[in-house]
Design an enzyme around this catalytic site. Structure first.
Site, mmCIF file in Angstrom:
data_model
loop_
_atom_site.group_PDB
_atom_site.id
_atom_site.type_symbol
_atom_site.label_atom_id
_atom_site.label_comp_id
_atom_site.label_asym_id
_atom_site.label_seq_id
_atom_site.Cartn_x
_atom_site.Cartn_y
_atom_site.Cartn_z
ATOM 1 N N TYR A 33 68.980 34.656 44.150
ATOM 2 C CA TYR A 33 69.588 33.347 44.367
ATOM 3 C C TYR A 33 68.739 32.257 43.739
ATOM 4 O O TYR A 33 67.598 32.482 43.338
ATOM 5 C CB TYR A 33 69.787 33.069 45.863
ATOM 6 C CG TYR A 33 68.523 32.703 46.618
ATOM 7 C CD1 TYR A 33 67.549 33.668 46.899
ATOM 8 C CD2 TYR A 33 68.280 31.393 47.039
ATOM 9 C CE1 TYR A 33 66.397 33.329 47.586
ATOM 10 C CE2 TYR A 33 67.129 31.050 47.722
ATOM 11 C CZ TYR A 33 66.187 32.021 47.999
ATOM 12 O OH TYR A 33 65.039 31.689 48.667
ATOM 13 N N LYS A 148 63.146 36.086 43.115
ATOM 14 C CA LYS A 148 63.815 35.242 44.119
ATOM 15 C C LYS A 148 64.980 36.025 44.726
ATOM 16 O O LYS A 148 66.161 35.766 44.465
ATOM 17 C CB LYS A 148 64.271 33.912 43.513
ATOM 18 C CG LYS A 148 64.489 32.845 44.594
ATOM 19 C CD LYS A 148 64.486 31.468 43.995
ATOM 20 C CE LYS A 148 64.877 30.383 44.992
ATOM 21 N NZ LYS A 148 64.013 30.281 46.150
ATOM 22 N N GLU A 181 51.809 31.547 50.273
ATOM 23 C CA GLU A 181 52.728 30.404 50.114
ATOM 24 C C GLU A 181 53.419 30.163 51.448
ATOM 25 O O GLU A 181 53.218 30.911 52.407
ATOM 26 C CB GLU A 181 53.749 30.694 49.005
ATOM 27 C CG GLU A 181 54.608 31.916 49.281
ATOM 28 C CD GLU A 181 55.578 32.241 48.149
ATOM 29 O OE1 GLU A 181 55.930 31.349 47.364
ATOM 30 O OE2 GLU A 181 56.009 33.410 48.077
ATOM 31 N N LEU A 206 56.313 33.216 44.774
ATOM 32 C CA LEU A 206 57.393 32.807 43.891
ATOM 33 C C LEU A 206 56.860 31.734 42.941
ATOM 34 O O LEU A 206 56.109 30.850 43.374
ATOM 35 C CB LEU A 206 58.554 32.229 44.713
ATOM 36 C CG LEU A 206 59.777 31.884 43.886
ATOM 37 C CD1 LEU A 206 60.519 33.147 43.460
ATOM 38 C CD2 LEU A 206 60.720 30.985 44.666
HETATM 39 N N1 PDD Z 1 62.896 28.135 48.425
HETATM 40 N N2 PDD Z 1 58.268 30.034 47.700
HETATM 41 C C1 PDD Z 1 59.330 30.560 48.348
HETATM 42 C C2 PDD Z 1 59.148 31.814 49.138
HETATM 43 C C3 PDD Z 1 60.583 29.919 48.262
HETATM 44 O O1 PDD Z 1 61.645 30.445 48.892
HETATM 45 C C4 PDD Z 1 60.702 28.715 47.518
HETATM 46 C C5 PDD Z 1 62.014 28.007 47.366
HETATM 47 C C6 PDD Z 1 59.561 28.218 46.879
HETATM 48 C C7 PDD Z 1 59.599 26.954 46.050
HETATM 49 O O2 PDD Z 1 60.329 27.157 44.844
HETATM 50 P P1 PDD Z 1 61.100 25.941 44.153
HETATM 51 O O3 PDD Z 1 60.096 24.860 43.954
HETATM 52 O O4 PDD Z 1 61.588 26.503 42.890
HETATM 53 O O5 PDD Z 1 62.194 25.528 45.108
HETATM 54 C C8 PDD Z 1 58.369 28.906 46.987
HETATM 55 C C9 PDD Z 1 64.242 27.604 48.337
HETATM 56 C C10 PDD Z 1 64.251 26.116 48.231
HETATM 57 C C11 PDD Z 1 65.066 28.136 49.489
HETATM 58 O O6 PDD Z 1 64.917 29.321 49.775
HETATM 59 O O7 PDD Z 1 65.866 27.398 50.066
#
Ligand code: PDD
Length: 305
Positions: A33, A148, A181, A206
């Protein structure tokens, strides 16, 4: 305005849109996703998100369901039909529908769901100006957190733990005591020496798109930047701490495990980075309704009602 979702080639009312009971995403979490923020009618970092989506699909050997130009067209159509100016677009792609079997099906079409949601950003920015709490939890995920994947059960369990502790985020901690993270964010600290620290990319985290953009901003601003793992003890001793994501932007963490970080308020660097990030969005965002060139090569995008 009623909400509309794109599901496998059709635009459907959001409330009654459905996927098959043997969609491998539903049964096996066999899918990926993306979440892209929309601010002021612009998508934030659209292409980097689509690059990451391509990578996630390729790592799992799921066939991209359409060309990027077509996907961009569908994304814009979903945003337009839902009248979203501030919010997010969610895209999910799974290995498709097949009789339940752990092995990959010989024949299955990648299943696609895309929807957009309104989300006022003023409240979120106000929250960032106040700062939030975080807790630390063990990282119980698998060894491919760089993908992801929609398999988010450990992340859900830890986010729930944070919520029950009155916190915004759960910082996950590896067996060696370093922070990997957040449950849905990347984690950062500012040391007492003024160094901005975040974990380097690996299979353990991620590759956050917000993280990448913020690294760029930090370099432009000439900040002292170090990509290295840091421990919980370092985070507790830090001057500032924060998390980043497409939906959190830059979110200062003023307390971790009940202990104040720095002077217990939102720090100067966090504030400056958030301001720079907001300025970046305004400057660089991709207007949703200004891409006529895409219409010429919309490829396989289907707009069936
Ligand atoms: N989550 N780490 C994890 C485990 C994440 O699920 C996300 C993003 C990030 C940050 O990635 P980005 O800056 O590309 O959003 C780091 C999204 C927002 C979610 O699951 O809703």
């Amino acid at each position: 305005m009623s909400r509309i979702a794109y599901v496998n080639g059709r635009y459907q009312p959001h409330g009654s849109a459905t996927v098959h009971i043997e969609d491998r995403g539903y049964q096996l979490a066999d899918g990926v996703y993306e979440v892209v923020a929309i601010v002021g009618g612009k998508m934030v970092d659209e292409d980097p998100h689509l690059d990451r989506l391509d990578r996630s699909l390729s790592e799992l050997r799921i066939k991209p369901p359409m060309a990027r130009a077509a996907l961009k067209l569908v994304m814009r159509e979903v945003i337009r039909r839902n009248g979203v100016r501030d919010g997010l677009i969610y895209m999910q792609m799974t290995r498709g529908v097949a009789p339940r079997d752990h092995k990959f099906p010989k024949q299955a079409e990648t299943a696609v769901v895309i929807y957009a949601r309104r989300r006022p950003i003023a409240a979120q920015i106000a929250q960032a100006r106040r700062g939030v709490k975080a807790i630390t939890v063990p990282d119980i995920r698998w060894d491919r957190c760089d993908i992801k994947s929609i398999a988010l059960l450990p992340n859900c369990l830890m986010k729930q733990r944070a919520a029950e502790a009155g916190a915004y985020e759960a910082w996950q901690v590896a067996a060696d005591g370093t922070v990997t993270e957040g449950s849905s964010t990347n984690a950062w600290i500012v040391t007492k020496a003024g160094e901005l620290v975040t974990r380097p990319l690996s299979d353990a985290i991620l590759s956050g798109i917000t993280r990448l953009t913020l690294l760029k901003i930090a370099r432009e601003q000439g900040l002292k930047l170090v990509e290295r793992p840091f421990t919980v003890a370092e985070a507790l001793a830090a001057r500032e701490a924060f998390v980043t994501s497409a939906t959190s932007f830059v979110m200062p963490c003023i307390e971790i495990d009940g202990k104040p970080i720095g002077n217990g308020g939102v720090g100067l660097l966090c504030t400056a980075l958030l301001d720079h990030y907001l300025a970046y969005i305004e400057r660089e965002g991709e207007p949703v309704d200004a891409v006529p060139a895409l219409r010429a090569d919309a490829g396989t995008a289907q707009a069936a009602e």
